[in-house]
Design an enzyme around this catalytic site. Structure first.
Site, PDB file in Angstrom:
ATOM      1  N   TYR A   1      29.449  66.477 -13.945  1.00  0.00           N
ATOM      2  CA  TYR A   1      28.271  65.969 -13.248  1.00  0.00           C
ATOM      3  C   TYR A   1      26.961  66.151 -14.007  1.00  0.00           C
ATOM      4  CZ  TYR A   1      31.609  65.815  -9.464  1.00  0.00           C
ATOM      5  OH  TYR A   1      32.713  65.541  -8.699  1.00  0.00           O
TER       6      TYR A   1
ATOM      7  N   HIS B   1      27.193  56.560  -9.166  1.00  0.00           N
ATOM      8  CA  HIS B   1      27.997  57.786  -9.331  1.00  0.00           C
ATOM      9  C   HIS B   1      27.662  58.407 -10.671  1.00  0.00           C
ATOM     10  CE1 HIS B   1      30.347  56.798  -5.820  1.00  0.00           C
ATOM     11  NE2 HIS B   1      30.390  55.562  -6.278  1.00  0.00           N
TER      12      HIS B   1
END
Length: 155
Positions: A19, A95
């Site tokens: 991430y 995303h």
């Protein structure tokens, strides 16, 4: 409006290799001078109903467009999909990771078919791209859809 879903407040702590290390809220603050003529509204919630309330509040003209990173709700929430489907402003699904190249349960999105576009695998830069696309959509036809994926990050 930029809306982040569950656990995105933990970016930088949670799995930085997947991430990244820059928290989306901090990144959006860095974008304010870049988009100085645009009011960027950033919100994050861990609650599905809260996301739906915010989408309904901003998605009928209070915002010109929505950048939505629904986190795990992307793969599980029909209620979120049903909400996005009826909004009157364009929504771009974002995303941080390339969900299409990850675990099988992350490859399905309830949101993709009801969003104007899908951007994945670009980290926090996906937010900037989504904002640019929404601004461009204000001038061009907002009915076309596309998918942008960083396929180089697929394993």
């Amino acid at each position: 409006m930029i809306l982040d879903g569950p656990n995105l407040n933990l970016v930088g702590v949670r799995n930085p290799k997947i991430y990244g290390t820059i928290n989306p809220a901090d990144y959006i603050n860095q974008l304010v001078p870049v988009f100085h003529d645009v009011e960027l509204i950033y919100m994050q919630t861990n609650h599905e109903g809260g996301m739906i309330d915010l989408l309904q509040n901003y998605g009928f003209g209070k915002a010109d467009g929505i950048v939505l990173n629904a986190g795990g709700y992307t793969h599980t929430s029909v209620a979120l999909r049903d909400c996005v489907e009826v909004l009157s402003v364009p929504v771009i699904e974002v995303h941080l990771s390339d969900t299409l190249g990850r675990e099988s349960f992350r490859r399905h999105s309830y949101l993709t078919e009801v969003c104007k576009e899908r951007i994945g695998g670009l980290g926090v830069e996906g937010y900037k791209l989504a904002i640019e696309k929404l601004l461009k959509a204000g001038v061009e036809n907002a009915s076309e859809r596309s998918i942008v994926e960083n396929v180089s990050e697929r394993s």
